[in-house]
Design a protein around this motif. Structure first.
Motif, mmCIF file in Angstrom:
data_model
loop_
_atom_site.group_PDB
_atom_site.id
_atom_site.type_symbol
_atom_site.label_atom_id
_atom_site.label_comp_id
_atom_site.label_asym_id
_atom_site.label_seq_id
_atom_site.Cartn_x
_atom_site.Cartn_y
_atom_site.Cartn_z
ATOM 1 N N PHE A 1 27.174 -4.600 -8.595
ATOM 2 C CA PHE A 1 25.937 -3.966 -9.057
ATOM 3 C C PHE A 1 26.105 -2.463 -9.250
ATOM 4 O O PHE A 1 25.456 -1.874 -10.111
ATOM 5 C CB PHE A 1 24.775 -4.272 -8.105
ATOM 6 N N GLN B 1 24.622 -0.166 -0.078
ATOM 7 C CA GLN B 1 24.809 -1.548 0.348
ATOM 8 C C GLN B 1 26.237 -2.032 0.100
ATOM 9 O O GLN B 1 26.571 -3.161 0.423
ATOM 10 C CB GLN B 1 23.821 -2.463 -0.380
ATOM 11 N N ARG B 2 27.057 -1.192 -0.511
ATOM 12 C CA ARG B 2 28.450 -1.503 -0.833
ATOM 13 C C ARG B 2 28.579 -2.746 -1.731
ATOM 14 O O ARG B 2 29.470 -3.574 -1.559
ATOM 15 C CB ARG B 2 29.268 -1.668 0.433
ATOM 16 N N ASP B 3 27.684 -2.840 -2.697
ATOM 17 C CA ASP B 3 27.707 -3.947 -3.647
ATOM 18 C C ASP B 3 28.396 -3.444 -4.920
ATOM 19 O O ASP B 3 27.767 -2.868 -5.806
ATOM 20 C CB ASP B 3 26.284 -4.423 -3.941
ATOM 21 N N ARG B 4 29.693 -3.646 -4.987
ATOM 22 C CA ARG B 4 30.504 -3.054 -6.055
ATOM 23 C C ARG B 4 30.136 -3.557 -7.442
ATOM 24 O O ARG B 4 30.150 -2.785 -8.405
ATOM 25 C CB ARG B 4 31.983 -3.313 -5.780
ATOM 26 N N PHE C 1 22.547 0.503 -4.305
ATOM 27 C CA PHE C 1 23.648 -0.454 -4.371
ATOM 28 C C PHE C 1 24.921 0.110 -3.756
ATOM 29 O O PHE C 1 25.686 -0.618 -3.120
ATOM 30 C CB PHE C 1 23.911 -0.894 -5.810
ATOM 31 N N SER C 2 25.159 1.405 -3.938
ATOM 32 C CA SER C 2 26.358 1.982 -3.326
ATOM 33 C C SER C 2 26.212 2.040 -1.802
ATOM 34 O O SER C 2 27.189 1.860 -1.076
ATOM 35 C CB SER C 2 26.662 3.359 -3.905
ATOM 36 N N ASP D 1 16.406 -4.629 3.498
ATOM 37 C CA ASP D 1 15.819 -5.609 2.589
ATOM 38 C C ASP D 1 14.528 -5.105 1.966
ATOM 39 O O ASP D 1 14.243 -5.366 0.821
ATOM 40 C CB ASP D 1 15.539 -6.927 3.321
#
Length: 143
Positions: free
Chosen positions: A122, A117-120, A114-115, A20
């Motif tokens: 974003f 965090q695996r936030d596809r 973002f990658s 975070d």
């Protein structure tokens, strides 16, 4: 009288995980470092220019020659060669290039965050923005 819950020192690491806080601080440091490096290069380049050419302080014509676009480095290879030759204008241009590259590096760093965090969603948006930025640098031209 209401009492707000406070985090004890033992609970703080659980409430604020590294994922975070880490990326925002990393991006903040990148932006600050880019601006400070740019400012340092521009200031050093201007100091070097005025040290090598003290007539710029007293002659309006000499100063006008300095600021004509034709006299400055025109490409990245010219900037690198000028820095190697300790030319002030090349250091100023290098500082401006660092300043321009800083937000692009911020977008690239955001893509990595973002990658991780695996936030596809974003990742897709940030990748598109990075591609558009790089495409604009490659296709843009100065006339």
């Amino acid at each position: 009288m209401s009492v707000e819950p406070s985090l004890s020192p033992a609970a703080a690491p659980e409430a604020l995980s590294r994922d975070d806080v880490g990326p925002e601080l990393l991006i903040s440091h990148l932006l600050r470092s880019g601006v400070v490096l740019s400012l340092t290069l521009v200031t050093f380049g201007m100091s070097l220019t005025f040290f090598h050419h003290p007539d710029y302080f007293s002659s309006a014509q000499a100063l006008q020659r300095l600021t004509t676009p034709e006299r400055g480095p025109q490409g990245l290879t010219d900037v690198l060669a000028g820095v190697g030759e300790a030319r002030g204008q090349a250091f100023v241009m290098a500082g401006l290039l660092v300043l321009m590259a800083t937000p692009v590096l911020r977008v690239a760093l955001s893509l990595l965050v973002f990658s991780r965090q695996r936030d596809r969603a974003f990742v897709a948006v940030t990748f598109t923005v990075l591609c558009l930025l790089l495409l604009s640098f490659l296709t843009g031209g100065v006339e």
